[in-house]
Design a protein around this motif. Structure first.
Motif, mmCIF file in Angstrom:
data_model
loop_
_atom_site.group_PDB
_atom_site.id
_atom_site.type_symbol
_atom_site.label_atom_id
_atom_site.label_comp_id
_atom_site.label_asym_id
_atom_site.label_seq_id
_atom_site.Cartn_x
_atom_site.Cartn_y
_atom_site.Cartn_z
ATOM 1 N N ALA A 2 -17.930 3.125 6.634
ATOM 2 C CA ALA A 2 -16.811 3.216 5.707
ATOM 3 C C ALA A 2 -15.838 2.074 6.009
ATOM 4 C CB ALA A 2 -16.113 4.563 5.856
ATOM 5 N N GLU A 3 -15.178 1.600 4.975
ATOM 6 C CA GLU A 3 -14.202 0.521 5.184
ATOM 7 C C GLU A 3 -12.959 1.064 5.862
ATOM 8 O OE1 GLU A 3 -14.803 -2.535 5.053
ATOM 9 O OE2 GLU A 3 -16.506 -2.638 3.708
ATOM 10 N N THR A 4 -12.553 0.369 6.881
ATOM 11 C CA THR A 4 -11.308 0.650 7.580
ATOM 12 C C THR A 4 -10.621 -0.685 7.789
ATOM 13 O OG1 THR A 4 -12.282 0.373 9.779
ATOM 14 C CG2 THR A 4 -12.348 2.615 8.825
ATOM 15 N N LEU A 5 -9.387 -0.654 8.255
ATOM 16 C CA LEU A 5 -8.699 -1.907 8.530
ATOM 17 C C LEU A 5 -9.472 -2.708 9.574
ATOM 18 C CD1 LEU A 5 -6.328 -3.774 8.007
ATOM 19 C CD2 LEU A 5 -5.051 -2.523 9.776
ATOM 20 N N GLY A 6 -9.972 -2.042 10.606
ATOM 21 C CA GLY A 6 -10.738 -2.739 11.638
ATOM 22 C C GLY A 6 -11.995 -3.396 11.100
ATOM 23 N N GLN A 40 -7.104 -9.571 0.034
ATOM 24 C CA GLN A 40 -6.594 -8.659 -0.989
ATOM 25 C C GLN A 40 -6.985 -7.217 -0.663
ATOM 26 O OE1 GLN A 40 -7.686 -9.685 -5.002
ATOM 27 N NE2 GLN A 40 -6.773 -7.844 -5.860
ATOM 28 N N GLU A 41 -8.224 -7.016 -0.258
ATOM 29 C CA GLU A 41 -8.686 -5.672 0.082
ATOM 30 C C GLU A 41 -7.896 -5.108 1.263
ATOM 31 O OE1 GLU A 41 -12.882 -3.295 0.894
ATOM 32 O OE2 GLU A 41 -12.941 -5.386 0.255
ATOM 33 N N MET A 42 -7.610 -5.955 2.251
ATOM 34 C CA MET A 42 -6.812 -5.519 3.400
ATOM 35 C C MET A 42 -5.404 -5.113 2.951
ATOM 36 S SD MET A 42 -7.992 -8.324 6.233
ATOM 37 C CE MET A 42 -7.067 -7.692 7.629
ATOM 38 N N ASN A 43 -4.788 -5.942 2.134
ATOM 39 C CA ASN A 43 -3.440 -5.632 1.646
ATOM 40 C C ASN A 43 -3.418 -4.339 0.844
ATOM 41 O OD1 ASN A 43 -2.300 -7.911 2.841
ATOM 42 N ND2 ASN A 43 -2.628 -9.176 1.030
ATOM 43 N N GLU A 44 -4.413 -4.155 -0.023
ATOM 44 C CA GLU A 44 -4.489 -2.932 -0.825
ATOM 45 C C GLU A 44 -4.741 -1.718 0.062
ATOM 46 O OE1 GLU A 44 -7.572 -3.900 -3.633
ATOM 47 O OE2 GLU A 44 -6.227 -5.176 -4.827
ATOM 48 N N ILE A 46 -3.929 -1.330 3.265
ATOM 49 C CA ILE A 46 -2.699 -1.043 4.019
ATOM 50 C C ILE A 46 -1.681 -0.345 3.127
ATOM 51 C CG2 ILE A 46 -0.705 -2.119 5.163
ATOM 52 C CD1 ILE A 46 -2.766 -4.243 6.235
ATOM 53 N N SER A 47 -1.477 -0.868 1.926
ATOM 54 C CA SER A 47 -0.520 -0.250 0.996
ATOM 55 C C SER A 47 -0.923 1.174 0.639
ATOM 56 C CB SER A 47 -0.414 -1.080 -0.281
ATOM 57 O OG SER A 47 0.176 -2.324 -0.005
ATOM 58 N N ALA A 48 -2.205 1.364 0.358
ATOM 59 C CA ALA A 48 -2.684 2.693 -0.014
ATOM 60 C C ALA A 48 -2.547 3.674 1.152
ATOM 61 C CB ALA A 48 -4.141 2.624 -0.477
ATOM 62 N N ALA A 49 -2.807 3.204 2.354
ATOM 63 C CA ALA A 49 -2.688 4.082 3.525
ATOM 64 C C ALA A 49 -1.239 4.474 3.766
ATOM 65 C CB ALA A 49 -3.267 3.387 4.754
#
Length: 151
Positions: A2-6, A40-44, A46-49
């Motif tokens: 699963a995608e995580t920030l790490g 962009q995916e990282m920023n989204e 982080i914002s969503a979390a």
């Protein structure tokens, strides 16, 4: 996974390594697109979390590596998200260069082959620790922000 920030941080460091080691213009353009998409995916993410759109439980996806710990020392991963991200980048650089040896494994001296394989395994374990460390720190930060909002 699963995608995580790490995991996103891991992917970004690999894209940066590919950019560093490539001179092919077509490949570099493709990698630049991947870099922007990951940013962009990282920023989204982080914002969503932070906004609560991602459940806290989904902020981590532990690697749960099972391995014989005796004789397989893996350094601890400590520090802030930025410090661990830096360590992840360093580990991925080391992994890149160790993996390069495998592409021409026939040129590695027989007496060194076991060490190359062992080093790849240890670096991959450290890489997973870094990813888990980023995720754990980020989860704790989001939890802290959430509790501050509720007070």
């Amino acid at each position: 996974m699963a995608e995580t920030l790490g995991s996103l941080c891991d992917k970004l460091t690999i894209v940066k390594l590919k950019q560093w080691h490539s001179e092919d213009e077509i490949r570099l353009k493709s990698l630049a697109v991947q870099e922007k998409q990951l940013q962009q995916e990282m920023n989204e993410f982080i914002s969503a979390a932070i906004s609560g759109q991602i459940p806290i439980a989904r902020l981590t996806f532990a690697s749960n590596k099972v391995y014989k710990q005796e004789g397989n020392y893996v350094p601890d991963v400590l520090g802030s998200i930025g410090e661990i991200f830096s360590q992840l980048a360093h580990v991925n650089c080391n992994l890149w260069h160790e993996q390069e040896k495998v592409y021409e494994f026939e040129k590695v001296a027989a007496s060194e082959k076991d060490q190359v394989v062992k080093q790849l395994a240890i670096l991959n374990l450290e890489r997973n620790k870094c990813i888990d460390g980023i995720d754990g720190n980020f989860k704790a930060l989001v939890e802290k922000l959430g509790s501050q909002k509720n007070n």
